[in-house]
Design a protein around this motif. Structure first.
Motif, mmCIF file in Angstrom:
data_model
loop_
_atom_site.group_PDB
_atom_site.id
_atom_site.type_symbol
_atom_site.label_atom_id
_atom_site.label_comp_id
_atom_site.label_asym_id
_atom_site.label_seq_id
_atom_site.Cartn_x
_atom_site.Cartn_y
_atom_site.Cartn_z
ATOM 1 N N PRO A 39 32.514 -10.014 55.814
ATOM 2 C CA PRO A 39 31.473 -9.899 54.782
ATOM 3 C C PRO A 39 30.811 -8.523 54.872
ATOM 4 N N VAL A 40 30.764 -7.807 53.758
ATOM 5 C CA VAL A 40 30.177 -6.462 53.765
ATOM 6 C C VAL A 40 28.669 -6.580 53.974
ATOM 7 N N HIS A 41 28.176 -5.918 55.013
ATOM 8 C CA HIS A 41 26.753 -5.974 55.342
ATOM 9 C C HIS A 41 26.111 -4.628 55.067
ATOM 10 N N LYS A 42 25.032 -4.634 54.297
ATOM 11 C CA LYS A 42 24.258 -3.426 54.036
ATOM 12 C C LYS A 42 23.028 -3.464 54.929
ATOM 13 N N TRP A 43 23.054 -2.580 55.949
ATOM 14 C CA TRP A 43 22.026 -2.600 56.982
ATOM 15 C C TRP A 43 20.816 -1.776 56.574
ATOM 16 N N GLN A 44 19.635 -2.321 56.822
ATOM 17 C CA GLN A 44 18.391 -1.634 56.502
ATOM 18 C C GLN A 44 17.825 -0.986 57.760
ATOM 19 N N ALA A 45 17.752 0.340 57.775
ATOM 20 C CA ALA A 45 17.084 1.018 58.881
ATOM 21 C C ALA A 45 15.610 0.630 58.890
ATOM 22 N N HIS A 46 15.036 0.521 60.079
ATOM 23 C CA HIS A 46 13.649 0.105 60.218
ATOM 24 C C HIS A 46 12.726 1.127 59.541
ATOM 25 N N PRO A 47 11.650 0.676 58.883
ATOM 26 C CA PRO A 47 10.742 1.617 58.210
ATOM 27 C C PRO A 47 10.156 2.670 59.140
ATOM 28 N N GLY A 48 10.055 2.351 60.435
ATOM 29 C CA GLY A 48 9.473 3.309 61.368
ATOM 30 C C GLY A 48 10.486 4.187 62.069
ATOM 31 N N ALA A 49 11.764 4.002 61.802
ATOM 32 C CA ALA A 49 12.794 4.776 62.499
ATOM 33 C C ALA A 49 12.836 6.205 61.992
ATOM 34 N N ALA A 50 13.009 7.147 62.920
ATOM 35 C CA ALA A 50 13.151 8.552 62.538
ATOM 36 C C ALA A 50 14.610 8.910 62.300
ATOM 37 N N THR A 51 15.493 8.376 63.130
ATOM 38 C CA THR A 51 16.932 8.575 62.982
ATOM 39 C C THR A 51 17.631 7.258 63.315
ATOM 40 N N CYS A 59 17.770 9.958 49.218
ATOM 41 C CA CYS A 59 18.674 8.879 48.790
ATOM 42 C C CYS A 59 17.910 7.734 48.139
ATOM 43 N N GLY A 60 16.631 7.610 48.432
ATOM 44 C CA GLY A 60 15.824 6.577 47.790
ATOM 45 C C GLY A 60 15.894 5.224 48.475
ATOM 46 N N THR A 61 16.728 5.080 49.501
ATOM 47 C CA THR A 61 16.804 3.832 50.266
ATOM 48 C C THR A 61 16.997 4.174 51.745
ATOM 49 N N ARG A 62 16.810 3.153 52.588
ATOM 50 C CA ARG A 62 17.125 3.257 54.011
ATOM 51 C C ARG A 62 18.290 2.313 54.338
ATOM 52 N N THR A 63 19.187 2.177 53.384
ATOM 53 C CA THR A 63 20.298 1.241 53.475
ATOM 54 C C THR A 63 21.571 1.964 53.924
ATOM 55 N N PHE A 64 22.269 1.380 54.896
ATOM 56 C CA PHE A 64 23.501 1.967 55.426
ATOM 57 C C PHE A 64 24.629 0.943 55.412
ATOM 58 N N LEU A 65 25.839 1.470 55.331
ATOM 59 C CA LEU A 65 27.048 0.654 55.386
ATOM 60 C C LEU A 65 27.973 1.234 56.455
ATOM 61 N N MET A 66 28.521 0.379 57.318
ATOM 62 C CA MET A 66 29.466 0.822 58.343
ATOM 63 C C MET A 66 30.873 0.359 57.988
ATOM 64 N N ARG A 67 31.857 1.244 58.195
ATOM 65 C CA ARG A 67 33.257 0.860 58.051
ATOM 66 C C ARG A 67 34.118 1.814 58.882
ATOM 67 N N VAL A 68 35.318 1.342 59.257
ATOM 68 C CA VAL A 68 36.257 2.162 60.032
ATOM 69 C C VAL A 68 37.590 2.177 59.301
ATOM 70 N N TYR A 69 38.033 3.373 58.932
ATOM 71 C CA TYR A 69 39.312 3.544 58.253
ATOM 72 C C TYR A 69 40.413 3.633 59.306
ATOM 73 N N VAL A 70 41.479 2.842 59.125
ATOM 74 C CA VAL A 70 42.634 2.860 60.022
ATOM 75 C C VAL A 70 43.874 3.108 59.176
ATOM 76 N N LYS A 71 44.584 4.210 59.447
ATOM 77 C CA LYS A 71 45.777 4.569 58.683
ATOM 78 C C LYS A 71 46.966 4.697 59.618
ATOM 79 N N HIS A 72 48.075 4.041 59.273
ATOM 80 C CA HIS A 72 49.302 4.150 60.056
ATOM 81 C C HIS A 72 49.944 5.507 59.795
ATOM 82 N N VAL A 73 50.335 6.197 60.877
ATOM 83 C CA VAL A 73 50.981 7.504 60.764
ATOM 84 C C VAL A 73 52.471 7.395 61.052
#
Length: 352
Positions: free
Chosen positions: A216-228, A311-325
């Protein structure tokens, strides 16, 4: 995940003994996030006999309900044989009643023998695993680094966890707002054909872990107080050579010894107000997985990521691309026995 179930796939081993490339070392070995980290180190070498799961080091913590802690385990092992022996490490946490907290983090690779010079220290194989523990209820939790060895080799032999280089780290304070990703169920032998494969023939040419692999694709919200923010992902790959019991038959195109090469790319994407990409942060690597190693974990990490207010949001998405060589088709390992995760990711907040 029982020892027998997992290692049936790990070890059709004990065949060829050519050395293998170790694969990328993890980016950073300390805890991630604010606050101090405690490392508990193995004080004396400890044998890991074949077919046995051995507790190596542990850390006990008192947590509030919902409190999160990042744990990282490192198991460095030597071998008494020149043959191939499977090795799995697990980071497992238990409540005061001795019950395992739902998620167990694991990583695996075959130890290619005491005579291999392919590792940074000849004969010494290191494995890492990361876990984000979320306490289901207030109470005492004991987290344990475990090692298991397994092989079909005849004779007497064992692996040994190396003192000083085998350890378990845990944050001393909570990881506010951190999030854990894991990909779907993928049993060792894949009896239902539910795992994701990349390669030739019927396999996919590429895949996005945590994005188009059934997670399930999860859109993560960075904490309002986070700097990075920061992110890390561990992706376990398994080669599908002919005769292995780790893959479905139609994915086994080549005899043992062909090996596999894949490209991977961790992306941590800040989204805009329409849900589309605003800023992409990424790190890439080319990974070789040999048939002797059979399994290889790719460790990726991104740190010090600024949260762009434009960007107007503190929303992030994580994914890992795997390509066969080239070479063997590879399986992207997932959750085994309902609770043991071999491919996973974590996002962290960093506060000023």
């Amino acid at each position: 995940m029982t020892t027998t179930t997992f290692f049936r796939g790990v070890l059709v081993a004990a065949l060829a003994m050519a050395p293998a490339l170790l694969g990328s070392a993890p980016a950073g070995t300390g805890g991630t996030g604010a606050g101090s980290v405690t490392r508990v180190t193995l004080a004396a070498d400890k044998d890991i006999p074949r077919g046995v799961t051995v507790d190596l080091v542990r850390r006990t913590m008192t947590l509030a309900a919902g409190e999160k802690r990042h744990l990282r385990g490192r198991l460095e092992a030597t071998s008494t044989t020149t043959g191939i022996v499977g090795l799995t490490q697990r980071v497992r946490c238990l409540n005061a009643a001795g019950a395992t907290v739902p998620v167990v983090a694991a990583s695996a690779r075959n130890h290619e023998g005491s005579d291999t010079a392919a590792y940074a220290i000849p004969g010494h194989l290191p494995l890492y695993a990361d876990l984000l523990l979320t306490a289901p209820a207030a109470g005492l939790y004991t987290c344990v680094l475990q090692g298991t060895a397994y092989s079909t080799l005849p004779g007497t032999y064992h692996l040994t966890a190396v003192a000083g280089s085998t350890w378990l780290e845990a944050d001393d304070t909570g990881q506010t707002g951190a999030h854990w990703w894991q990909n779907p169920a993928c049993e060792s032998a894949d009896p239902t054909g539910s795992c994701t494969y990349v390669g030739g023939g019927p396999a996919r040419r590429d895949a996005w872990v945590f994005y188009d692999d059934g997670t399930p694709v999860h859109k993560w919200q960075a904490h309002p107080g986070a700097a990075t923010v920061s992110a890390r992902a561990n992706v376990e790959l398994t080669t599908c050579y002919q005769g292995t019991s780790s893959c479905i038959d139609e994915m086994e195109a080549y005899p043992r010894g062909r090996n596999a090469v894949v490209d991977t790319r961790l992306e941590f994407i800040q989204l805009d107000t329409t849900g589309h990409t605003c800023r992409t942060h990424s790190t890439s690597a080319r990974r070789t997985v040999t048939d002797d190693a059979h399994h290889s974990v790719g460790y990726s990490a991104l740190s010090g990521i600024p949260i762009d207010s434009a960007c107007g949001t503190r929303t992030f998405l994580m994914r890992v691309y795997v390509k066969h060589v080239s070479g063997q088709t590879v399986k992207i390992d997932g959750v085994q026995s309902g609770s043991t995760s071999l491919t996973n990711g974590i996002a962290f907040n960093h506060f000023p």
